[in-house]
Motif scaffolding. Structure first.
Motif, mmCIF file in Angstrom:
data_model
loop_
_atom_site.group_PDB
_atom_site.id
_atom_site.type_symbol
_atom_site.label_atom_id
_atom_site.label_comp_id
_atom_site.label_asym_id
_atom_site.label_seq_id
_atom_site.Cartn_x
_atom_site.Cartn_y
_atom_site.Cartn_z
ATOM 1 N N PHE A 25 0.829 -1.203 0.000
ATOM 2 C CA PHE A 25 0.000 0.000 0.000
ATOM 3 C C PHE A 25 0.865 1.255 0.000
ATOM 4 O O PHE A 25 0.546 2.248 -0.676
ATOM 5 C CB PHE A 25 -0.922 -0.014 1.222
ATOM 6 C CG PHE A 25 -1.894 1.129 1.256
ATOM 7 C CD1 PHE A 25 -2.825 1.288 0.250
ATOM 8 C CD2 PHE A 25 -1.857 2.056 2.284
ATOM 9 C CE1 PHE A 25 -3.722 2.344 0.265
ATOM 10 C CE2 PHE A 25 -2.747 3.118 2.302
ATOM 11 C CZ PHE A 25 -3.688 3.259 1.304
ATOM 12 N N ILE A 26 1.996 1.227 0.744
ATOM 13 C CA ILE A 26 2.920 2.366 0.741
ATOM 14 C C ILE A 26 3.489 2.573 -0.656
ATOM 15 O O ILE A 26 3.581 3.706 -1.148
ATOM 16 C CB ILE A 26 4.052 2.139 1.766
ATOM 17 C CG1 ILE A 26 3.498 2.225 3.194
ATOM 18 C CG2 ILE A 26 5.184 3.146 1.574
ATOM 19 C CD1 ILE A 26 4.506 1.853 4.263
ATOM 20 N N ASP A 27 3.873 1.478 -1.310
ATOM 21 C CA ASP A 27 4.376 1.584 -2.684
ATOM 22 C C ASP A 27 3.306 2.172 -3.608
ATOM 23 O O ASP A 27 3.603 3.002 -4.479
ATOM 24 C CB ASP A 27 4.800 0.200 -3.198
ATOM 25 C CG ASP A 27 6.000 -0.353 -2.453
ATOM 26 O OD1 ASP A 27 6.751 0.440 -1.859
ATOM 27 O OD2 ASP A 27 6.184 -1.591 -2.467
ATOM 28 N N THR A 28 2.048 1.754 -3.391
ATOM 29 C CA THR A 28 0.959 2.267 -4.203
ATOM 30 C C THR A 28 0.760 3.760 -3.979
ATOM 31 O O THR A 28 0.559 4.533 -4.931
ATOM 32 C CB THR A 28 -0.346 1.514 -3.898
ATOM 33 O OG1 THR A 28 -0.158 0.114 -4.150
ATOM 34 C CG2 THR A 28 -1.498 2.023 -4.740
ATOM 35 N N LEU A 29 0.827 4.182 -2.688
ATOM 36 C CA LEU A 29 0.670 5.607 -2.378
ATOM 37 C C LEU A 29 1.783 6.431 -3.009
ATOM 38 O O LEU A 29 1.532 7.509 -3.573
ATOM 39 C CB LEU A 29 0.648 5.809 -0.867
ATOM 40 C CG LEU A 29 -0.590 5.299 -0.118
ATOM 41 C CD1 LEU A 29 -0.430 5.498 1.379
ATOM 42 C CD2 LEU A 29 -1.848 6.015 -0.608
ATOM 43 N N ASN A 30 3.024 5.953 -2.888
ATOM 44 C CA ASN A 30 4.148 6.681 -3.490
ATOM 45 C C ASN A 30 3.997 6.767 -5.002
ATOM 46 O O ASN A 30 4.259 7.806 -5.616
ATOM 47 C CB ASN A 30 5.473 6.003 -3.130
ATOM 48 C CG ASN A 30 5.867 6.238 -1.686
ATOM 49 O OD1 ASN A 30 5.583 7.297 -1.125
ATOM 50 N ND2 ASN A 30 6.516 5.254 -1.077
ATOM 51 N N HIS A 31 3.574 5.654 -5.597
ATOM 52 C CA HIS A 31 3.359 5.635 -7.053
ATOM 53 C C HIS A 31 2.243 6.607 -7.433
ATOM 54 O O HIS A 31 2.359 7.343 -8.428
ATOM 55 C CB HIS A 31 3.013 4.216 -7.492
ATOM 56 C CG HIS A 31 2.775 4.075 -8.959
ATOM 57 N ND1 HIS A 31 3.793 4.061 -9.880
ATOM 58 C CD2 HIS A 31 1.616 3.955 -9.669
ATOM 59 C CE1 HIS A 31 3.296 3.939 -11.091
ATOM 60 N NE2 HIS A 31 1.974 3.872 -11.000
ATOM 61 N N THR A 32 1.162 6.639 -6.636
ATOM 62 C CA THR A 32 0.050 7.550 -6.910
ATOM 63 C C THR A 32 0.474 8.999 -6.745
ATOM 64 O O THR A 32 0.080 9.866 -7.531
ATOM 65 C CB THR A 32 -1.131 7.229 -5.982
ATOM 66 O OG1 THR A 32 -1.491 5.842 -6.120
ATOM 67 C CG2 THR A 32 -2.334 8.095 -6.311
ATOM 68 N N LEU A 33 1.291 9.278 -5.692
ATOM 69 C CA LEU A 33 1.781 10.639 -5.467
ATOM 70 C C LEU A 33 2.606 11.129 -6.653
ATOM 71 O O LEU A 33 2.438 12.260 -7.130
ATOM 72 C CB LEU A 33 2.615 10.678 -4.185
ATOM 73 C CG LEU A 33 3.203 12.037 -3.785
ATOM 74 C CD1 LEU A 33 2.085 13.064 -3.591
ATOM 75 C CD2 LEU A 33 4.044 11.909 -2.515
ATOM 76 N N LYS A 34 3.494 10.285 -7.139
ATOM 77 C CA LYS A 34 4.281 10.655 -8.327
ATOM 78 C C LYS A 34 3.373 10.873 -9.528
ATOM 79 O O LYS A 34 3.593 11.775 -10.340
ATOM 80 C CB LYS A 34 5.301 9.561 -8.628
ATOM 81 C CG LYS A 34 6.417 9.449 -7.604
ATOM 82 C CD LYS A 34 7.388 8.332 -7.973
ATOM 83 C CE LYS A 34 8.503 8.213 -6.940
ATOM 84 N NZ LYS A 34 9.448 7.104 -7.264
ATOM 85 N N GLY A 35 2.347 10.024 -9.634
ATOM 86 C CA GLY A 35 1.406 10.174 -10.735
ATOM 87 C C GLY A 35 0.642 11.491 -10.662
ATOM 88 O O GLY A 35 0.418 12.146 -11.683
ATOM 89 N N VAL A 36 0.230 11.901 -9.424
ATOM 90 C CA VAL A 36 -0.468 13.182 -9.255
ATOM 91 C C VAL A 36 0.412 14.333 -9.710
ATOM 92 O O VAL A 36 -0.025 15.241 -10.433
ATOM 93 C CB VAL A 36 -0.895 13.371 -7.782
ATOM 94 C CG1 VAL A 36 -1.329 14.805 -7.522
ATOM 95 C CG2 VAL A 36 -2.018 12.407 -7.425
ATOM 96 N N GLN A 37 1.670 14.305 -9.296
ATOM 97 C CA GLN A 37 2.588 15.382 -9.671
ATOM 98 C C GLN A 37 2.816 15.418 -11.180
ATOM 99 O O GLN A 37 2.756 16.482 -11.813
ATOM 100 C CB GLN A 37 3.915 15.211 -8.921
ATOM 101 C CG GLN A 37 3.773 15.367 -7.413
ATOM 102 C CD GLN A 37 5.016 14.932 -6.650
ATOM 103 O OE1 GLN A 37 5.893 14.284 -7.215
ATOM 104 N NE2 GLN A 37 5.080 15.271 -5.378
ATOM 105 N N ALA A 38 3.072 14.270 -11.745
ATOM 106 C CA ALA A 38 3.334 14.214 -13.191
ATOM 107 C C ALA A 38 2.092 14.590 -13.993
ATOM 108 O O ALA A 38 2.162 15.384 -14.950
ATOM 109 C CB ALA A 38 3.813 12.821 -13.581
#
Length: 507
Positions: A25-38
């Protein structure tokens, strides 16, 4: 003490699984955060581009309309200037004629007066002052080029982000996994008549539950699906699970993905074991081919060393199987692999086994022989099959055998007994193994016609087995048990589809 250890072990296992879920879930959140920024940067760039496009259109329209006004101004000005010039010339000529007429009144000589009068009359008749229009050709009105952008201004003020379709909902109950095909069914949470199509994405995984971010394959995409269900067919089930997600698209934009769904796609996947295969077989993961030059020189060299150490001569068993024994050269095309759990097949066995044992469950795989293959067998065997043993010649192996040497024979073999099969040899043979039910069946893989069934009790793990001479076999794994085979198994159980002479229980 033992009970406490078991309880503690369960707690440790539960904690480890929970930690794994949290890390995922942490990996998913980090991936989602990067996706939001990009993605935010991307949409801002697209917004700038859209507004720049609007500015560009407005500038172009302003320039075009300004040019229209200037052209109208130049046209009217030219028309009025031309008319003004004509009137000025006419006035000048008329004043000159008026002055001449006034002077003519003072002429005393009747003849000269008459002559002057005629000239004046002729000039008046031809005078431009009487032929020009005294109405302006154009007006000074420019109201036809005025604008009112109140509606457009309202439209611009009403600009907003595109309406995005809501995320579809996949219905796991309606989804179907069968015959190496997966049917995905979804619905929209509310009716949306602006949806143009759907996009389905899927990927294979060996993890249950929510999709993982790390160490996973990329999503594969199927676009422009018009309905609310889709069937992926012809899949190879070489992973335990598959993840699926769907998004809806209107004419302009794609919506959010649905919550991902994980479906089990478990099937037997194995390769051919080239570490124990006969040296006369050229083995790849899923293909085996007869190689008449394979390993003879190296095999003799190894035997020579063994015989030299023991002082004994090894004598190979005679060929009693009826399989032709081809001449082999002394040229070695490859060196033997380092042995692991068992000896390499030798002599006239020409055998290769699968690298995965079957210890429970129902499984299915298919085999296709080369058209010119002279002799081959397909079946299963226990792990302890001897290195000189041929499939079907022992009580620890079961197979069907095809011999195209001189004349075609087709038979089921077990424990050195054979039963001739009075049917056409199919291009592809399907093998169905029900370990717990003690059943091994062979099918025409295309028509699903039952070829033969062995009924026994398997007491040891089984390995898929293959024999080939003068030809090649192609193996297909990762297959579910076909629905047609399941139905046939239900109807065949308890019937006399198998020969009692080949049925036994092996220990």
């Amino acid at each position: 003490m033992e009970a406490q250890k078991e309880a503690l072990q369960r707690i440790i296992s539960t904690l480890a699984n929970k930690n794994d879920e949290i890390q995922n879930f942490i990996d998913t959140l980090n991936h989602t955060l990067k996706g939001v920024q990009a993605n935010s940067s991307n949409v801002i760039a697209e917004l700038d581009e859209e507004f720049d496009g609007l500015y560009s259109i407005l500038d172009e329209m302003k320039e075009s309309m300004t040019n229209s006004i200037k052209q109208e101004q130049a046209h009217k000005s030219q028309e009025l200037q031309n008319q003004l010039s004509q009137c000025s010339n006419a006035l000048e000529n008329s004043e000159e004629l008026l002055e001449f007429a006034a002077r003519s009144l003072d002429i005393k000589d009747p003849e000269e007066f008459s002559k002057a009068a005629r000239q004046i009359k002729d000039r008046v008749t031809m005078a431009s002052a009487f032929r020009i229009s005294l109405k302006p050709k154009v007006s000074d009105n420019m109201t036809h080029l005025m604008v009112d952008f109140s509606q457009e201004r309202q439209m611009l003020q009403a600009l907003k982000f595109l309406p995005v379709p809501k995320a579809p909902e996949i219905d796991p109950v309606e989804c179907l996994v069968a015959d190496n095909a997966v049917t995905i069914v979804w619905r929209m949470p509310e009716e949306d008549n602006k949806i143009d199509h759907f996009v389905l994405e899927y990927r294979k995984t060996n993890f249950d539950g929510l999709p993982r971010v790390k160490d996973e394959t990329c999503w594969e995409l199927i676009d422009y699906i018009k309905g609310t269900e889709y069937t992926l067919s012809g899949l190879k089930f070489d992973s335990k699970y598959m993840n699926f997600r769907v998004r809806a698209c209107n004419k302009a934009v794609a919506g959010e993905y649905s919550d991902p769904v994980t479906l089990e796609t478990k099937a037997l996947v194995f390769n051919l074991d080239n570490t124990s295969s006969h040296l006369n077989l050229k083995v790849e993961d899923s293909y085996v081919e007869w190689d008449p030059t394979g390993g003879k020189g190296q095999e003799n060299k190894i035997k020579g060393k063994e015989n030299k150490g023991s002082g004994q001569i090894t004598v190979l068993k005679n060929n009693t199987s009826g399989t032709p024994s081809p001449k082999r050269t002394s040229v070695s095309s490859r060196s033997p692999s380092i042995r692991g759990s068992r000896d390499r097949f030798t002599g006239e066995s020409y055998t290769v086994l699968g690298d995965t044992a079957i210890e429970s469950g129902q499984h299915y795989w298919e085999v296709r022989a080369q058209k010119d293959c002279k002799s081959y067998s397909v079946g299963v065997a226990y792990k302890n099959l001897g290195k000189f043993d041929q499939l079907g010649k022992t009580n620890t192996s079961w197979c069907i055998h095809v011999n195209n040497w001189l004349q075609t024979t087709f038979a089921a073999k077990h424990n050195n007994k054979a039963k001739a099969l009075d049917m056409t040899v199919p291009d592809r043979i399907g093998v169905y193994c029900d370990f717990d039910g003690g059943q091994l069946s062979f099918y025409n893989a295309s028509s699903k016609q039952l070829l033969y069934t062995f009924k026994t009790k398997f007491t040891q793990p089984l390995l898929p087995g293959f024999m080939v001479w003068c030809g090649g076999l192609a193996l297909t794994t990762g297959l579910q048990v076909p629905s047609a085979v399941k139905m046939l198994q239900k109807s065949e159980n308890g019937l006399s589809g198998s020969a009692s002479s080949l049925t036994n229980v092996t220990q």
